[in-house]
Scaffold this motif. Structure first.
Motif, PDB file in Angstrom:
ATOM      1  N   ASN A   1       0.838  -1.201   0.000  1.00 35.05           N
ATOM      2  CA  ASN A   1       0.000   0.000   0.000  1.00 35.05           C
ATOM      3  C   ASN A   1       0.874   1.252   0.000  1.00 35.05           C
ATOM      4  OD1 ASN A   1      -2.422   1.294  -0.119  1.00 35.05           O
ATOM      5  ND2 ASN A   1      -2.767   1.272   2.077  1.00 35.05           N
ATOM      6  N   PRO A   2       1.616   1.472  -1.082  1.00 34.26           N
ATOM      7  CA  PRO A   2       2.476   2.658  -1.117  1.00 34.26           C
ATOM      8  C   PRO A   2       1.652   3.942  -1.140  1.00 34.26           C
ATOM      9  CG  PRO A   2       2.371   1.642  -3.277  1.00 34.26           C
ATOM     10  CD  PRO A   2       1.636   0.733  -2.334  1.00 34.26           C
ATOM     11  N   ALA A   3       2.211   4.980  -0.595  1.00 36.25           N
ATOM     12  CA  ALA A   3       1.543   6.283  -0.605  1.00 36.25           C
ATOM     13  C   ALA A   3       1.555   6.815  -2.038  1.00 36.25           C
ATOM     14  CB  ALA A   3       2.256   7.245   0.339  1.00 36.25           C
ATOM     15  N   ASP A   4       0.390   6.814  -2.679  1.00 33.81           N
ATOM     16  CA  ASP A   4       0.280   7.285  -4.054  1.00 33.81           C
ATOM     17  C   ASP A   4      -1.168   7.716  -4.284  1.00 33.81           C
ATOM     18  OD1 ASP A   4       1.574   7.215  -6.962  1.00 33.81           O
ATOM     19  OD2 ASP A   4      -0.453   6.389  -7.106  1.00 33.81           O
ATOM     20  N   ASP A   5      -1.372   8.961  -4.706  1.00 31.38           N
ATOM     21  CA  ASP A   5      -2.724   9.489  -4.890  1.00 31.38           C
ATOM     22  C   ASP A   5      -3.511   8.716  -5.950  1.00 31.38           C
ATOM     23  OD1 ASP A   5      -2.271  11.389  -2.946  1.00 31.38           O
ATOM     24  OD2 ASP A   5      -1.807  12.996  -4.379  1.00 31.38           O
ATOM     25  N   ASN A   6      -2.862   8.361  -7.062  1.00 34.28           N
ATOM     26  CA  ASN A   6      -3.569   7.610  -8.111  1.00 34.28           C
ATOM     27  C   ASN A   6      -4.005   6.237  -7.603  1.00 34.28           C
ATOM     28  OD1 ASN A   6      -3.287   9.692  -9.949  1.00 34.28           O
ATOM     29  ND2 ASN A   6      -1.550   8.769 -10.996  1.00 34.28           N
ATOM     30  N   LEU A   7      -3.130   5.568  -6.879  1.00 34.80           N
ATOM     31  CA  LEU A   7      -3.463   4.250  -6.355  1.00 34.80           C
ATOM     32  C   LEU A   7      -4.600   4.346  -5.332  1.00 34.80           C
ATOM     33  CD1 LEU A   7      -3.003   1.241  -6.229  1.00 34.80           C
ATOM     34  CD2 LEU A   7      -1.169   1.661  -4.550  1.00 34.80           C
ATOM     35  N   ALA A   8      -4.546   5.326  -4.458  1.00 30.83           N
ATOM     36  CA  ALA A   8      -5.618   5.505  -3.469  1.00 30.83           C
ATOM     37  C   ALA A   8      -6.948   5.766  -4.166  1.00 30.83           C
ATOM     38  CB  ALA A   8      -5.266   6.643  -2.512  1.00 30.83           C
ATOM     39  N   SER A   9      -6.921   6.565  -5.217  1.00 27.71           N
ATOM     40  CA  SER A   9      -8.135   6.863  -5.979  1.00 27.71           C
ATOM     41  C   SER A   9      -8.659   5.625  -6.696  1.00 27.71           C
ATOM     42  CB  SER A   9      -7.857   7.987  -6.982  1.00 27.71           C
ATOM     43  OG  SER A   9      -9.016   8.281  -7.710  1.00 27.71           O
ATOM     44  N   LEU A  10      -7.747   4.833  -7.277  1.00 23.60           N
ATOM     45  CA  LEU A  10      -8.148   3.598  -7.945  1.00 23.60           C
ATOM     46  C   LEU A  10      -8.838   2.663  -6.954  1.00 23.60           C
ATOM     47  CD1 LEU A  10      -8.205   1.546 -10.282  1.00 23.60           C
ATOM     48  CD2 LEU A  10      -5.898   0.839  -9.550  1.00 23.60           C
ATOM     49  N   LYS A  11      -8.240   2.458  -5.804  1.00 24.86           N
ATOM     50  CA  LYS A  11      -8.817   1.565  -4.794  1.00 24.86           C
ATOM     51  C   LYS A  11     -10.185   2.065  -4.330  1.00 24.86           C
ATOM     52  CE  LYS A  11      -4.576  -0.543  -3.082  1.00 24.86           C
ATOM     53  NZ  LYS A  11      -3.765  -0.831  -1.887  1.00 24.86           N
ATOM     54  N   ARG A  12     -10.307   3.356  -4.107  1.00 24.46           N
ATOM     55  CA  ARG A  12     -11.581   3.954  -3.691  1.00 24.46           C
ATOM     56  C   ARG A  12     -12.643   3.776  -4.781  1.00 24.46           C
ATOM     57  NH1 ARG A  12      -9.273   8.054  -2.011  1.00 24.46           N
ATOM     58  NH2 ARG A  12      -9.361   9.294  -3.899  1.00 24.46           N
ATOM     59  N   THR A  13     -12.249   4.021  -6.020  1.00 16.79           N
ATOM     60  CA  THR A  13     -13.168   3.876  -7.157  1.00 16.79           C
ATOM     61  C   THR A  13     -13.690   2.451  -7.253  1.00 16.79           C
ATOM     62  OG1 THR A  13     -12.121   5.656  -8.419  1.00 16.79           O
ATOM     63  CG2 THR A  13     -13.311   3.982  -9.692  1.00 16.79           C
ATOM     64  N   MET A  14     -12.810   1.491  -7.128  1.00 10.50           N
ATOM     65  CA  MET A  14     -13.214   0.094  -7.253  1.00 10.50           C
ATOM     66  C   MET A  14     -14.054  -0.371  -6.066  1.00 10.50           C
ATOM     67  SD  MET A  14     -12.080  -0.530 -10.210  1.00 10.50           S
ATOM     68  CE  MET A  14     -11.763  -2.213 -10.622  1.00 10.50           C
ATOM     69  N   LEU A  15     -13.747   0.121  -4.868  1.00  8.01           N
ATOM     70  CA  LEU A  15     -14.552  -0.231  -3.692  1.00  8.01           C
ATOM     71  C   LEU A  15     -15.974   0.292  -3.812  1.00  8.01           C
ATOM     72  CD1 LEU A  15     -12.139   0.319  -0.661  1.00  8.01           C
ATOM     73  CD2 LEU A  15     -13.225  -1.828  -1.334  1.00  8.01           C
ATOM     74  N   GLN A  16     -16.132   1.490  -4.350  1.00  8.84           N
ATOM     75  CA  GLN A  16     -17.440   2.143  -4.431  1.00  8.84           C
ATOM     76  C   GLN A  16     -18.299   1.623  -5.581  1.00  8.84           C
ATOM     77  OE1 GLN A  16     -16.213   6.246  -4.641  1.00  8.84           O
ATOM     78  NE2 GLN A  16     -15.908   6.405  -2.432  1.00  8.84           N
ATOM     79  N   ALA A  17     -17.700   0.886  -6.499  1.00 13.80           N
ATOM     80  CA  ALA A  17     -18.428   0.424  -7.684  1.00 13.80           C
ATOM     81  C   ALA A  17     -19.396  -0.706  -7.343  1.00 13.80           C
ATOM     82  CB  ALA A  17     -17.443  -0.047  -8.744  1.00 13.80           C
ATOM     83  N   ASP A  18     -20.546  -0.680  -8.005  1.00 11.16           N
ATOM     84  CA  ASP A  18     -21.493  -1.792  -7.942  1.00 11.16           C
ATOM     85  C   ASP A  18     -21.155  -2.846  -8.991  1.00 11.16           C
ATOM     86  OD1 ASP A  18     -23.271  -0.629  -5.945  1.00 11.16           O
ATOM     87  OD2 ASP A  18     -23.831   0.791  -7.521  1.00 11.16           O
ATOM     88  N   ALA A  19     -20.511  -2.429 -10.065  1.00 11.32           N
ATOM     89  CA  ALA A  19     -20.121  -3.304 -11.172  1.00 11.32           C
ATOM     90  C   ALA A  19     -18.890  -2.679 -11.828  1.00 11.32           C
ATOM     91  CB  ALA A  19     -21.259  -3.451 -12.178  1.00 11.32           C
ATOM     92  N   ILE A  20     -18.167  -3.492 -12.601  1.00 13.53           N
ATOM     93  CA  ILE A  20     -16.872  -3.061 -13.128  1.00 13.53           C
ATOM     94  C   ILE A  20     -16.728  -3.460 -14.597  1.00 13.53           C
ATOM     95  CG2 ILE A  20     -14.359  -3.390 -12.920  1.00 13.53           C
ATOM     96  CD1 ILE A  20     -14.922  -4.090  -9.910  1.00 13.53           C
ATOM     97  N   VAL A  21     -16.129  -2.571 -15.390  1.00 10.77           N
ATOM     98  CA  VAL A  21     -15.696  -2.872 -16.753  1.00 10.77           C
ATOM     99  C   VAL A  21     -14.174  -2.826 -16.754  1.00 10.77           C
ATOM    100  CG1 VAL A  21     -15.705  -2.117 -19.166  1.00 10.77           C
ATOM    101  CG2 VAL A  21     -17.777  -1.841 -17.763  1.00 10.77           C
ATOM    102  N   LEU A  22     -13.542  -3.885 -17.241  1.00 12.26           N
ATOM    103  CA  LEU A  22     -12.087  -3.939 -17.387  1.00 12.26           C
ATOM    104  C   LEU A  22     -11.759  -3.975 -18.871  1.00 12.26           C
ATOM    105  CD1 LEU A  22     -11.143  -6.694 -14.762  1.00 12.26           C
ATOM    106  CD2 LEU A  22     -11.083  -4.208 -14.453  1.00 12.26           C
ATOM    107  N   ALA A  23     -10.933  -3.040 -19.322  1.00 13.46           N
ATOM    108  CA  ALA A  23     -10.577  -2.982 -20.746  1.00 13.46           C
ATOM    109  C   ALA A  23      -9.066  -2.990 -20.909  1.00 13.46           C
ATOM    110  CB  ALA A  23     -11.163  -1.732 -21.385  1.00 13.46           C
ATOM    111  N   THR A  24      -8.597  -3.843 -21.810  1.00 10.68           N
ATOM    112  CA  THR A  24      -7.164  -3.968 -22.052  1.00 10.68           C
ATOM    113  C   THR A  24      -6.877  -4.042 -23.544  1.00 10.68           C
ATOM    114  OG1 THR A  24      -5.165  -5.253 -21.536  1.00 10.68           O
ATOM    115  CG2 THR A  24      -7.192  -6.499 -21.925  1.00 10.68           C
ATOM    116  N   PRO A  25      -5.734  -3.531 -23.965  1.00 20.54           N
ATOM    117  CA  PRO A  25      -5.260  -3.877 -25.303  1.00 20.54           C
ATOM    118  C   PRO A  25      -4.705  -5.300 -25.262  1.00 20.54           C
ATOM    119  CG  PRO A  25      -3.685  -2.414 -24.215  1.00 20.54           C
ATOM    120  CD  PRO A  25      -4.846  -2.584 -23.278  1.00 20.54           C
ATOM    121  N   ASP A  26      -4.577  -5.896 -26.402  1.00 22.84           N
ATOM    122  CA  ASP A  26      -3.978  -7.226 -26.537  1.00 22.84           C
ATOM    123  C   ASP A  26      -2.493  -7.015 -26.805  1.00 22.84           C
ATOM    124  OD1 ASP A  26      -2.963  -9.660 -27.500  1.00 22.84           O
ATOM    125  OD2 ASP A  26      -4.784 -10.134 -28.616  1.00 22.84           O
ATOM    126  N   TYR A  27      -1.660  -7.360 -25.832  1.00 19.92           N
ATOM    127  CA  TYR A  27      -0.210  -7.275 -26.001  1.00 19.92           C
ATOM    128  C   TYR A  27       0.353  -8.693 -25.986  1.00 19.92           C
ATOM    129  CZ  TYR A  27      -0.280  -2.212 -25.069  1.00 19.92           C
ATOM    130  OH  TYR A  27      -0.509  -0.863 -25.132  1.00 19.92           O
TER     131      TYR A  27
END
Length: 180
Positions: A53-79
């Protein structure tokens, strides 16, 4: 319903991120709240088991966003037949509490015809995190990755497929949504 959309590319003009924006437009048009988290614009630090759990604003926001979600869309390029390192790194920072009991729609953009391997890998990760995979998924490839100036896929078939998959995802997420 609140839906988190995680755009897992590290490319400015990513077609998987463009598809996320199109999905967000569809969801908002259906009256849902959305948060699009673009890992290109908001990178998270490299995951390390030594510092979970490193101190990082983007990471904290990502975790908060995912916790608050009722459902999730994950999108990736094919590498190279897999999910992007950017997506995998972000998912490594997340856990059961972010996915447990939530419906997840997997999305991929590939240079080839269909990005099956990244979609199957995303679904394996979702299962491991106790998420619930939507049986629908979206893969766009080759010439079907074109978007107009308003961010709408040029292909009517891609538009139709996306609307159909998103509608199925929303119905499933609504049916499985855990009461607050």
């Amino acid at each position: 319903m609140h839906i988190a959309i995680l755009a897992g590319s590290n490319k400015a003009a990513s077609t998987s991120t463009k598809l996320c924006r199109y999905i967000e437009t569809i969801l908002k048009g259906q009256g849902h709240d959305t948060t699009l988290f673009d890992l290109h614009k908001r990178p998270v630090p490299l995951f390390s088991p030594d510092n979970r759990n490193p101190a990082d604003d983007n990471l904290a926001s990502l975790k908060r966003t995912m916790l608050q979600a009722d459902a999730i869309v994950l999108a990736t390029p094919d590498y190279h037949g897999s999910v992007s390192g950017t997506m995998k790194n972000a998912l490594d920072h997340l856990g059961f509490d972010h996915f447990d009991g939530k419906t997840v729609l997997s999305v991929c953009s590939t240079g080839g015809a269909v990005g099956m391997s990244p979609l199957m890998q995303l679904q394996q990760i979702v299962r491991t995190l106790h998420g619930i995979n939507c049986p629908e998924w979206i893969s766009i490839g080759g010439d079907f990755r074109e978007f107009d100036a308003e961010g709408v896929p040029v292909s009517a078939a891609v538009q139709e497929r996306t609307v159909r998959a998103v509608s199925y995802f929303v119905r499933m997420a609504s049916a499985l949504r855990q009461p607050q």
